[in-house]
Design a protein around this motif. Structure first.
Motif, PDB file in Angstrom:
ATOM      1  N   CYS A  49       0.837  -1.209   0.000  1.00 21.79           N
ATOM      2  CA  CYS A  49       0.000   0.000   0.000  1.00 21.79           C
ATOM      3  C   CYS A  49       0.869   1.256   0.000  1.00 21.79           C
ATOM      4  O   CYS A  49       2.087   1.190   0.094  1.00 21.79           O
ATOM      5  N   LYS A  63      -5.414  -7.459   5.593  1.00 27.67           N
ATOM      6  CA  LYS A  63      -5.628  -6.488   4.526  1.00 27.67           C
ATOM      7  C   LYS A  63      -6.996  -6.697   3.913  1.00 27.67           C
ATOM      8  O   LYS A  63      -7.411  -7.816   3.650  1.00 27.67           O
ATOM      9  N   ASP A  68      -7.327  -1.009   2.697  1.00 27.05           N
ATOM     10  CA  ASP A  68      -7.939  -0.892   4.017  1.00 27.05           C
ATOM     11  C   ASP A  68      -7.380  -2.027   4.883  1.00 27.05           C
ATOM     12  O   ASP A  68      -7.195  -3.142   4.400  1.00 27.05           O
ATOM     13  N   THR A  70      -7.378  -4.041   8.896  1.00 23.73           N
ATOM     14  CA  THR A  70      -7.931  -4.228  10.239  1.00 23.73           C
ATOM     15  C   THR A  70      -6.807  -4.739  11.120  1.00 23.73           C
ATOM     16  O   THR A  70      -6.082  -5.655  10.742  1.00 23.73           O
ATOM     17  N   TYR A  81      -9.755  -0.136  12.737  1.00 20.24           N
ATOM     18  CA  TYR A  81     -10.078  -0.160  11.312  1.00 20.24           C
ATOM     19  C   TYR A  81      -9.374   1.010  10.644  1.00 20.24           C
ATOM     20  O   TYR A  81      -9.599   2.162  11.004  1.00 20.24           O
ATOM     21  N   THR A  83      -8.746   2.960   7.032  1.00 17.83           N
ATOM     22  CA  THR A  83      -9.320   3.127   5.705  1.00 17.83           C
ATOM     23  C   THR A  83      -8.426   4.067   4.912  1.00 17.83           C
ATOM     24  O   THR A  83      -8.113   5.165   5.373  1.00 17.83           O
ATOM     25  N   TYR A  84      -8.020   3.617   3.740  1.00 20.38           N
ATOM     26  CA  TYR A  84      -7.178   4.431   2.864  1.00 20.38           C
ATOM     27  C   TYR A  84      -8.027   4.943   1.703  1.00 20.38           C
ATOM     28  O   TYR A  84      -8.783   4.197   1.083  1.00 20.38           O
ATOM     29  N   LYS A  85      -7.858   6.229   1.400  1.00 16.69           N
ATOM     30  CA  LYS A  85      -8.519   6.827   0.239  1.00 16.69           C
ATOM     31  C   LYS A  85      -7.514   7.727  -0.471  1.00 16.69           C
ATOM     32  O   LYS A  85      -6.846   8.535   0.173  1.00 16.69           O
ATOM     33  N   VAL A 151      -5.780   8.703   5.218  1.00 13.90           N
ATOM     34  CA  VAL A 151      -6.018   7.494   6.021  1.00 13.90           C
ATOM     35  C   VAL A 151      -6.814   7.888   7.264  1.00 13.90           C
ATOM     36  O   VAL A 151      -6.486   8.863   7.944  1.00 13.90           O
TER      37      VAL A 151
END
Length: 187
Positions: A49, A63, A68, A70, A81, A83-85, A151
């Protein structure tokens, strides 16, 4: 009559001394469950990532889709949690969404403490939120470089929110989340 009075007096004295020597009954003080967790040992977590960080070596990472992740703590029954954007000229929307997610807990929260994070050397900027009270999450954060990466992270316990009961575990994981945020670097 004297014998009877003397016998009665002796019996009264014996009864009084045998019952009178006991300690006063006091209520026991409240006891608390002591939860000791091992000292956290951190290791670099690198993957394919766009970001890497240090994490507690006792946690388990899985993964998901689109980078994303956990991070599970089985002994504490909790999960972080992540979260990647990617940022595509939508940084304002991503920031609003991250802040909205935090402030949705204001109904149950007693207080929400904001701690800004700035690391210009690594181009990591963000905010750490500590949520106090019986909210669903006790800690959240977001980090970004404001041009390419964004993130968010939040912790959830597999239990009904009761801040007093989960406080030791929440504090332990909060420290791990801050470490993750402070060691995060973009690739």
């Amino acid at each position: 009559m004297i014998k009877k009075t003397l016998s009665l007096s002796i019996i009264v004295i014996l009864i009084t001394t045998s019952w009178g020597c006991k300690d006063d009954v006091l209520p026991k003080p409240s006891s608390y469950l002591r939860l000791d967790y091992p000292e956290a040992k951190y290791a670099n977590f690198d993957n394919e990532c766009s970001y890497a960080f240090e994490m507690n070596s006792d946690a388990i990472v899985k993964k998901g889709k689109d980078c994303d992740l956990t991070i599970t703590y089985p002994k504490m029954k909790a999960t972080i949690y992540l979260t990647y954007k990617p940022v595509n000229k939508n940084i304002d929307k991503l920031l609003r969404d991250a802040q909205k997610l935090t402030y949705e807990h204001v109904i149950k929260a007693d207080d929400i403490l904001e701690q800004p994070y700035l690391n210009p050397n690594k181009k990591v900027y963000g905010m750490f939120y500590q949520v106090e009270g019986n909210a669903a999450t006790n800690a959240q954060f977001y980090v970004t470089d404001s041009t390419k990466h964004f993130v968010t992270g939040s912790v959830y316990f597999y239990a009904k929110p009761n801040y007093d009961s989960i406080m030791p575990a929440a504090s332990y994981i909060k420290n791990d989340m801050q470490r993750l945020m402070e060691t995060l670097k973009w690739k």
